[in-house]
Design an enzyme around this catalytic site. Structure first.
Site, PDB file in Angstrom:
ATOM      1  N   HIS A  37     -26.678 -38.578  24.451  1.00  0.00           N
ATOM      2  CA  HIS A  37     -26.195 -37.727  25.539  1.00  0.00           C
ATOM      3  C   HIS A  37     -26.735 -36.317  25.303  1.00  0.00           C
ATOM      4  O   HIS A  37     -27.526 -36.100  24.357  1.00  0.00           O
ATOM      5  CB  HIS A  37     -24.667 -37.755  25.616  1.00  0.00           C
ATOM      6  N   GLY A  39     -25.493 -33.762  24.027  1.00  0.00           N
ATOM      7  CA  GLY A  39     -25.241 -33.245  22.683  1.00  0.00           C
ATOM      8  C   GLY A  39     -26.357 -33.647  21.723  1.00  0.00           C
ATOM      9  O   GLY A  39     -26.880 -32.823  20.962  1.00  0.00           O
ATOM     10  N   HIS A  40     -26.747 -34.923  21.778  1.00  0.00           N
ATOM     11  CA  HIS A  40     -27.841 -35.380  20.906  1.00  0.00           C
ATOM     12  C   HIS A  40     -29.148 -34.664  21.256  1.00  0.00           C
ATOM     13  O   HIS A  40     -29.929 -34.330  20.373  1.00  0.00           O
ATOM     14  CB  HIS A  40     -28.074 -36.885  21.087  1.00  0.00           C
ATOM     15  N   MET A 187     -18.863 -33.821  24.384  1.00  0.00           N
ATOM     16  CA  MET A 187     -19.756 -34.952  24.672  1.00  0.00           C
ATOM     17  C   MET A 187     -19.666 -35.965  23.542  1.00  0.00           C
ATOM     18  O   MET A 187     -19.680 -35.592  22.366  1.00  0.00           O
ATOM     19  CB  MET A 187     -21.190 -34.458  24.757  1.00  0.00           C
TER      20      MET A 187
END
Ligand code: PAF
Length: 286
Positions: A37, A39-40, A187
């Site tokens: 997502h 965040g990654h 997230m």
């Protein structure tokens, strides 16, 4: 952006890492369990800025899941992950198989003691042993100069920092602030499990953490009172179950009674069968 190269075995990624190091290239590494997502993607962007070669690993690590946890249904989307990895400028995606990571006869584990004891470590026995083991194994194969982790998994980040220090691993560990949805929800790949009602209710988690931080800024020093305030707000959000809400010393993760040094207020709360975690670091001065 070109598609990243896919490498599947520890032996192959290790040989490539040796070659990159010989050529003087700085290796940045983002370990994940996939279902990427935003965040990654933020972690990958940080890695891109910090290294000459950016390696992403995707491995749903069985040893960090308890027997009644969500290993079998953990969300997966390799095609989507590869597209996101390419978009963030990833050079190599390391996709090991469970059988290569834990072949028959495997019996070596890494245990970080005190930092892994409370909070999620207490509620998920063996979880951080699995995390520390896989992170150590990934570091051995990928040989990164720098590795990027999210602060959402605050206890994990402290465990990994300790592991790197204690095992004299020559790797810089970088923590990146939690990326949130516009309504504050952190997230997480597990957000995909939430029903729309639970998704709406789960916004109470960040609200509770923000209110606790505001109360601290307003002068509240009693850690139990700060936790009670957060629990009240979360309870009003009607979760299925509060696993824990605790505030601990932000560095040692030991329990504290008064807010004299920075504390991390961390929580784990179930909405339906989905366990969400979040945290905020609260400074003594607010
Ligand atoms: O944070 C995660 O996704 C995992 O715990 C990690 C660090 C990749 C180890 O499996």
């Amino acid at each position: 952006m070109p598609a990243p190269e896919i490498i599947r075995t520890p032996k192959e990624v290790s040989a490539r890492a040796d070659a990159w190091r010989r050529a003087g290239r700085r290796i940045a590494f983002v370990p994940t369990m996939g279902y990427l997502h935003r965040g990654h993607v933020t972690l990958l962007e940080e890695g891109r800025a910090r290294g000459d070669v950016l390696v992403l690993s995707i491995f749903v690590n069985p040893t960090q899941f308890g027997p009644r946890e969500d290993l079998a249904r953990y969300p997966r989307d390799l095609e989507g992950d590869l597209a996101k990895a390419a978009g963030a400028g990833t050079d190599v995606v390391y996709l090991p198989e469970a059988g290569d990571m834990y072949p028959p006869g495997y019996q070596t584990y890494v245990e970080v003691k005190d930092l892994a004891r409370g909070l999620c470590g207490e509620r998920r026995p063996g979880h951080f042993r699995g995390v520390a083991t896989i992170v150590a194994k990934l570091f051995c194969a990928v040989k990164p100069h720098v590795a990027i982790f999210g602060e959402k998994d605050y206890q994990q980040l402290q465990v990994v920092r300790r592991l790197a220090r204690d095992l004299d691993l020559d790797v810089e560990i970088v923590g990146i602030p939690t990326v949130r949805e516009p309504d504050g929800l952190a997230m997480s790949s597990r957000n995909a499990y939430l029903s729309s009602d639970d998704r709406a209710r789960a916004t109470c988690l960040h609200r509770a953490l923000v209110k606790a931080r505001e109360a601290a800024a307003g002068g509240e020093r009693d850690v139990a009172a700060l936790c009670a305030l957060a629990v009240g707000i979360i309870s009003a959000g009607q979760p299925t179950r509060i696993d824990y809400v605790e505030a601990r010393d932000a560095e040692t993760l030991q329990p504290v009674a008064r807010l004299e040094r920075p504390v991390v207020m961390a929580l784990a709360v179930f909405f339906g069968a989905t366990r969400l975690i979040d945290n905020v670091v609260i400074q003594a001065g607010g």
